[in-house]
Design a protein around this motif. Structure first.
Motif, mmCIF file in Angstrom:
data_model
loop_
_atom_site.group_PDB
_atom_site.id
_atom_site.type_symbol
_atom_site.label_atom_id
_atom_site.label_comp_id
_atom_site.label_asym_id
_atom_site.label_seq_id
_atom_site.Cartn_x
_atom_site.Cartn_y
_atom_site.Cartn_z
ATOM 1 N N CYS A 1 9.448 4.757 1.684
ATOM 2 C CA CYS A 1 8.574 3.858 2.458
ATOM 3 C C CYS A 1 9.067 3.658 3.887
ATOM 4 C CB CYS A 1 8.465 2.504 1.758
ATOM 5 S SG CYS A 1 7.565 2.529 0.214
ATOM 6 N N PRO B 1 4.778 7.932 -6.968
ATOM 7 C CA PRO B 1 4.523 8.205 -8.391
ATOM 8 C C PRO B 1 5.467 7.422 -9.297
ATOM 9 C CG PRO B 1 4.628 10.244 -7.124
ATOM 10 C CD PRO B 1 5.108 9.149 -6.219
ATOM 11 N N SER C 1 -0.109 9.622 7.411
ATOM 12 C CA SER C 1 -0.120 9.631 5.954
ATOM 13 C C SER C 1 -1.190 8.694 5.415
ATOM 14 C CB SER C 1 1.247 9.206 5.410
ATOM 15 O OG SER C 1 1.583 7.893 5.833
ATOM 16 N N GLY C 2 -1.409 7.578 6.104
ATOM 17 C CA GLY C 2 -2.481 6.683 5.679
ATOM 18 C C GLY C 2 -3.841 7.306 5.837
ATOM 19 N N TYR D 1 12.228 3.648 -3.824
ATOM 20 C CA TYR D 1 11.091 3.096 -3.085
ATOM 21 C C TYR D 1 11.387 2.933 -1.592
ATOM 22 C CZ TYR D 1 8.234 2.138 -7.183
ATOM 23 O OH TYR D 1 7.445 2.278 -8.299
ATOM 24 N N GLN E 1 0.827 -1.208 0.000
ATOM 25 C CA GLN E 1 0.000 0.000 0.000
ATOM 26 C C GLN E 1 0.864 1.262 0.000
ATOM 27 O OE1 GLN E 1 -3.111 -0.639 -0.607
ATOM 28 N NE2 GLN E 1 -2.568 -2.804 -0.377
ATOM 29 N N PHE E 2 1.978 1.238 0.696
ATOM 30 C CA PHE E 2 2.869 2.401 0.701
ATOM 31 C C PHE E 2 3.537 2.586 -0.657
ATOM 32 C CE2 PHE E 2 2.430 2.521 5.247
ATOM 33 C CZ PHE E 2 2.706 3.840 5.576
ATOM 34 N N LYS F 1 -4.338 9.846 2.976
ATOM 35 C CA LYS F 1 -4.606 9.235 1.682
ATOM 36 C C LYS F 1 -6.020 8.721 1.592
ATOM 37 C CE LYS F 1 0.219 7.944 1.449
ATOM 38 N NZ LYS F 1 1.195 6.920 1.844
ATOM 39 N N ARG G 1 2.548 1.729 -3.577
ATOM 40 C CA ARG G 1 1.632 2.124 -4.641
ATOM 41 C C ARG G 1 1.355 3.626 -4.650
ATOM 42 N NH1 ARG G 1 -2.556 -2.983 -4.325
ATOM 43 N NH2 ARG G 1 -1.420 -4.303 -5.821
ATOM 44 N N THR G 2 1.671 4.292 -3.566
ATOM 45 C CA THR G 2 1.461 5.742 -3.531
ATOM 46 C C THR G 2 2.638 6.512 -4.120
ATOM 47 O OG1 THR G 2 2.422 5.922 -1.306
ATOM 48 C CG2 THR G 2 0.059 5.496 -1.444
#
Length: 275
Positions: free
Chosen positions: A189, A163, A270-271, A185, A157-158, A274, A160-161
């Motif tokens: 993350c 770009p 941050s979650g 990445y 999930q992290f 989003k 995929r955010t």
């Protein structure tokens, strides 16, 4: 008061919850400096002495020194192996757009449905057949397997955010797939990595059932959670020594949480943003 009276019940519930957490902790800390008579006679009173006798006795009686070393060794190696497997797996799933990637991600999610006790007997047979029964090496290999579902799902999930443009820019600079994972990445993350580190550390450090069955009660190999119950006695338990030993086992948990709490809070915030 800044938010008005409508927030008063929420503040009261928050303080009540804090009290429910602090009272048992206070009782545990003061009991570590008391005798049995003082614990039962005045359980919430401050100790009359801050003598470290209970701590030294607990450390010697349960051989906590060797147990702490074993727990640190098993936990650290298991955490390193978990990260070494979960980060590349999450990276591959986050970049996958096909049905196979979605299927593999669902397979990881199915790991949440397996109860801990249901895997005990197959795990025992596996340890015996591989010749790793009564060894710490098997726990180092087994614990990451239990942590992979949660770790991979959180990291996917992290990732995929992030770009895709950042990955494309790194590719244009000649970065390999491993370099993209390492330099793009992984740094972005870090809140998610800190979260799975903290959650898995708590799970690995407090693991009791499998450590007792697989490693066993051998004083030279047992972990701290297996050594701690040996402070209890059928003839009479010194609860001051028992609580002192419990406090000693909580110190590493407090230290790790202190180091990683900010990163975990960043992950939660941050979650929420989003969502």
């Amino acid at each position: 008061m800044k938010f008005g009276r409508s927030w008063l019940p929420a503040h009261l519930l928050a303080w009540l919850y804090a009290a429910l957490l602090l009272v048992p902790l206070y009782y545990l800390l003061v009991s570590a400096f008391k005798t049995n008579d003082q614990i039962f006679g005045s359980p919430f009173a401050l100790p009359t002495s801050l003598s470290p006798h209970n701590f030294t006795e607990a450390f010697a009686s349960a051989d906590l020194g060797a147990a702490v070393v074993n727990s640190v060794l098993v936990t650290a190696l298991a955490l390193a192996l978990t990260l070494g497997l979960a980060i590349p797996a999450a990276f591959a799933l986050a970049r996958s757009d096909g049905r196979l990637g979605a299927f593999v991600e669902r397979v990881f999610s199915l790991g949440f449905l397996v109860p801990t006790f249901a895997a005990l007997f197959p795990t025992f047979l596996l340890a015996a057949s591989t010749g790793l029964f009564h060894t710490r090496a098997f726990m180092v290999l087994f614990l990451p397997a239990t942590a992979m579902p949660l770790s991979v799902v959180i990291l996917v999930q992290f990732m995929r955010t992030i770009p895709r443009e950042m990955e494309e820019a790194a590719r244009m600079d000649g970065a390999s797939t491993f370099a993209v994972l390492r330099h793009v990445y992984t740094p972005m993350c870090m809140p998610g990595i800190a979260t799975i580190l903290l959650l898995n550390f708590l799970t690995f450090w407090n693991e009791y059932l499998y450590s007792l069955v697989i490693i066993g009660p051998d004083p030279g190999l047992r972990t701290v959670q297996v050594a701690l119950p040996t402070l209890k006695s059928l003839t009479g338990t010194d609860y001051g020594i028992l609580t002192a030993g419990t406090v000693l086992t909580l110190v590493p948990v407090w230290a790790v949480y202190t180091v990683l709490q900010k990163r975990m809070q960043q992950a939660l915030v941050s979650g929420a943003v989003k969502m």
